[in-house]
Design an enzyme around this catalytic site. Structure first.
Site: not given
Lengths: 329, 329
Positions: B126, B150, B154
């Site tokens: 992402s 998050y 990632k």
């Protein structure tokens, strides 16, 4: 204040211990207790300070919680499987370097949920987080592209350090150590070992093998400078770091040829004559992917200071490891 | 060939499934079997192809080994706890996004030790791996500075992907998805939700809230483009990637104002009139730290292609989600 050193049995750990005991304080606060931890219980140097030495495998269940049970104010996390071994033993490298580090961070998080606990955590990362393709001079904003499992594990330790710090779990700072020269002790199998070997061995009348060309450039710090980085990091106000909690240190960029010139000035031409050229294609290829030079402006601005020149690095080695004497013992 | 989609129940997973079934082949090889996995067993679309749907929590012991027991040739790893939830639930985010990913990689490694197994693995990363400070246009060499757990998870998934690929465990490629617009379905609580909401809701005659200024710029891809990225990645020869296995995709940089202009052209001024300005300081601050634009030259050179303009993104949404009709249903 209470200090915990994880990986205290290693070369840098022992020198850091000695420096802290000599000062008796850190960041203006006197050291009340010092815990030395490693896979084997580190030797306890004579001191007025309350020292506990423990054998601890950070990757074992509950080991990290045990280490922080006295809630140290400052934690130096130096423990790691070195590059060569982490490459040879995939599982061991990930278990110690990644799981061990994460378990330490998690133990601090768990402790902080039960009570108020917010230690300073100094994590030793490495320039092994960088690999080719690289610019000739690496800026502070260089993307991390590790070419080894060790470098990958250190890069992940940095990312976790930043996230746990952002979350207010601890006050973390990562120090990307340059290659340490002159490493005392016997030659080891590390691919980078020759950078120390070509200085250390000739200074005591022994032959040393040089497997690369004299034009090879690399990034160095003396053990003294490395200990200085760690102590400065422990005392640093991290407010200005933002999310970029890991720093390139102000090392010294030098070619092998410049190393040899310094050896000649400090140790004489007899020492230089003991360097035997024996090119090793595998080492030549590995070294070609390593960082050569950095513009470490951020850490300089934050007051970190390194070695002035290679002559001083050699002189420090002679003073610290050889009692000031060179030549055959 | 056999394909496994982990996270097949999500919006992108469902659209990827549909696209693969429609083609019936990937990279010139016909699809013999397709396994759809998610935390709840995904719906099985009608097809001639042998489809298995399984409920699987990737972070549970043995779950990853079970998923790859038929040795899929291509694995799409889309499963993740989204940004907002990973931020709200620290443990769940790390368990699914970090441990789940690592357990998948490890299961492949274990399988490869017992027999010859070397799948292609497409990992959805992402643009959340990037956060301020950022240049106006982000180059392919930008350092990863995630500002959320998050994004951290990632970024770690990317580092592990590169190391496992370097080790020859699998042939990995990471795709940093832009923010997907127009997301179909009901509004969600994601801070980025308004980028879709201000298009999706007015197109069906509903009011939408705009919490930021029209000058805000961000980086987008349509669901169609995202599915195209994944399929192209699965077919790509990764030889030229080196250690940099994760790629910025050729998204579309647009301001909110440009989004609204496109909405006016495609949906008319009645649609635009349904956007209600309601500034939200918290969202304004979060969005300010997000990437605005990329120079995704590497992925363009590798043949990835994205959306041409925002009008097309809106038209694709109307075609794919609204059966070509706009206005109150």
């Amino acid at each position: 204040m209470k200090i915990l050193i994880i990986g205290a049995g290693g070369m840098i750990g022992r020198k850091l211990t000695a420096a802290l005991l000599k000062d008796g304080s850190l960041n203006g606060r006197s050291i009340a207790a010092l815990t030395l931890a490693d896979i084997f219980a580190p030797e306890v140097p004579p001191s007025q300070i309350d020292i506990v030495s423990v054998a601890n495998d950070l990757s074992a269940e509950g080991a990290a919680a045990e280490l922080i049970k006295d809630r140290p104010d400052v934690i130096f996390h130096l423990a790691a499987i070195v590059s060569g071994e982490a490459e040879a033993d995939f599982e061991k490298g990930y278990r110690i370097n990644l799981d061990g580090t994460r378990l330490l961070y998690e133990a601090i998080r768990q402790a902080g949920q039960a009570e108020s606990y917010f230690p300073k955590l100094v994590f030793t990362s490495s320039i092994a987080v960088f690999g080719e393709p690289l610019p000739a001079v690496i800026p502070d904003t260089q993307v991390l592209t590790p070419l080894t499992s060790y470098g990958t594990q250190k890069a992940i330790g940095e990312l976790l350090l930043a996230d746990y710090s952002r979350r207010g779990i601890f006050d973390g700072i990562g120090i990307r150590l340059p290659t340490i020269v002159v490493r005392p002790g016997a030659p080891n199998k590390a691919a980078s070992g020759f950078f120390s070997g070509i200085i250390r061995e000739p200074l005591v009348g022994l032959e040393a093998v040089l497997p690369v060309a004299e034009t090879v450039r690399h990034w160095f710090a003396s053990p003294r400078a490395a200990v200085g980085f760690l102590i400065h990091a422990a005392a640093l106000n991290t407010e200005s770091l933002g999310q970029r909690r890991s720093l390139n240190m102000p090392g010294l960029s030098a070619t092998v040829g410049e190393q040899i010139e310094a050896l000649e000035r400090v140790g004489g031409s007899d020492a230089v004559a003991l360097i035997r050229r024996e090119p090793d294609a595998k080492i030549i290829e590995m070294v070609a992917g390593w960082p050569k030079n950095f513009d470490a402006q951020r850490s300089i601005d934050l007051g970190f200071s390194g070695d002035n020149n290679f002559d001083d690095i050699i002189r420090a080695h002679i003073a610290d490891e050889l009692n000031g004497r060179i030549g055959k013992p």
